[in-house]
Scaffold this active site. Structure first.
Site, PDB file in Angstrom:
ATOM      1  N   ASP A 186      76.683  96.257  42.049  1.00 20.18           N
ATOM      2  CA  ASP A 186      76.390  94.991  41.380  1.00 20.18           C
ATOM      3  C   ASP A 186      75.962  95.221  39.937  1.00 20.18           C
ATOM      4  OD1 ASP A 186      76.582  92.290  41.773  1.00 20.18           O
ATOM      5  OD2 ASP A 186      74.506  92.014  42.405  1.00 20.18           O
ATOM      6  N   ASP A 265      75.314  87.842  47.902  1.00 19.01           N
ATOM      7  CA  ASP A 265      73.875  87.864  47.644  1.00 19.01           C
ATOM      8  C   ASP A 265      73.088  87.192  48.758  1.00 19.01           C
ATOM      9  OD1 ASP A 265      74.382  89.104  45.188  1.00 19.01           O
ATOM     10  OD2 ASP A 265      74.728  87.174  44.213  1.00 19.01           O
TER      11      ASP A 265
END
Length: 368
Positions: A186, A265
């Protein structure tokens, strides 16, 4: 002082709605995963067996995700119709999976007869399941026609719940490996991809809209009412909330902007929550006869940590006025409390090694 004052925008309706929704979806995903595991143990249904990740598969997920990002970044216009069609099928399946327990519960409470009406893919379908399937297909069709953000969120939530329910982590060791790899993944694709690819790959892929195959077909056939069908779609791979929700707008944004949070997420922390929730359930059964053994469950520490990490990610985005890799904040805030608490309770080794797999778990083949 002015920067700190900007943090009050976390109290905007869109921000609060995003935070509450994400926390509820993450916890609901873990709860549904636990229930699904119990159903598999009870029914021994091999066709509904979940995927339990091992070390090599945990390492492959960030690599496969990186390849998918690059394909979507460079070839999205070419594969847009295929991606939308695949997403529509996956959304209908996830919607069916999420609503099935409620339909079964309602049928049981009302004592309704539910005869088998047909067979599909070697499985029998009852009348209620057929009605539910039609509802799911109709919902996906409504999303294709309207492209409304509420339908987008509904389908995205169902995909998240279905993913967490079917992809399991066997222990904290594999969980740490997966979360650390995705933590690096990420950060790289949000902060450093522009140096290598000339643009922020993660943001570009997350914000681009897909072509609507229904609109394309209707256009080619010159069907009436064409203007009612959305030409471009937000794919249900993220939660989106208009920043002018209930009239609140963050300065520097237009009224058509959206606050977004990727499904990853929620799904990745949700897998951790599912693991510790299963561990809590196992411990509660072991300690059911010991009335003096009252303990706070690991899952609540993880849920609170997730909420704190999500608020920190949104706050960093507001202060920096730039996209943030949410897992940069979510991984330490969820994994940290669980590992620290298990170390204090001297249960880290047990949580690290995990328990034996249930009989109907089947290994995940990486063959295409």
């Amino acid at each position: 002082m002015e920067s700190l004052w900007k943090l009050t925008y976390l109290l905007e309706p869109a921000s609060l709605t995003l935070i509450v929704t994400a926390v509820l979806v993450t916890f609901a995903s873990a709860s549904r995963a636990l229930d699904h595991g119990k159903e598999m143990e009870r029914n021994l249904d091999f066709s509904e067996a979940s995927i339990t990740l091992d070390r090599s598969q945990a390492l492959m997920i960030p690599l496969a995700s990186s390849c998918s990002l690059l394909i979507m970044f460079y070839l999205f216009s070419s594969v847009s119709h295929v991606v939308t069609a695949f997403t529509a099928v996956a959304s209908a399946s996830a919607l069916f999976f999420c609503f099935s327990p409620y339909v079964a519960s309602l049928k049981s409470q009302l004592g309704l007869m539910d005869p088998f009406v047909s067979r599909c893919c070697s499985k029998s379908f009852t009348r209620s399941q057929g009605i539910l399937l039609l509802f799911c297909i109709g919902t996906v069709g409504a999303w294709l026609v309207s492209g409304h953000w509420l339908l987008n969120n509904l389908l995205g939530i169902c995909i998240c719940v279905a993913f967490v329910s079917h992809v399991r982590l066997p222990n904290i060791k594999i969980c740490v490996l997966l979360l650390v790899c995705l933590f690096v993944y990420d950060i790289f694709w949000v902060f450093f991809s522009e140096r290598f690819f000339g643009a922020n790959v993660m943001v570009s892929v997350a914000t681009q809209k897909a072509s609507n195959p229904v609109h394309t077909v209707a256009d080619s056939l010159s069907l009436p009412g064409l203007q009612l069908i959305a030409q471009k779609l937000e794919l249900p791979v993220k939660l989106v909330f208009p920043r002018d929700l209930l009239g609140g707008v963050v300065p520097g944004s237009s009224s058509v902007d959206y606050m977004m949070l990727g499904l990853g997420d929620m799904a990745i922390p949700g897998m951790l929550l599912a693991l510790v929730l299963s561990f809590d359930h196992q411990k509660s059964k072991e300690n059911s006869l010991d009335l003096s053994s009252k303990r706070h469950k690991y899952v609540w520490y993880a849920v609170v940590g997730y909420a704190v990490g999500l608020v920190a990610a949104l706050a960093a985005g507001i202060l920096s006025q730039s996209p943030q890799p949410a897992l940069l904040y979510l991984v330490p805030s969820t994994l940290g409390p669980v590992i620290l608490l298990s170390w204090i309770r001297k249960e880290l080794r047990e949580l690290w090694d995990g328990s034996k797999l249930i009989p109907n778990d089947k290994p995940w083949s990486m063959e295409v």
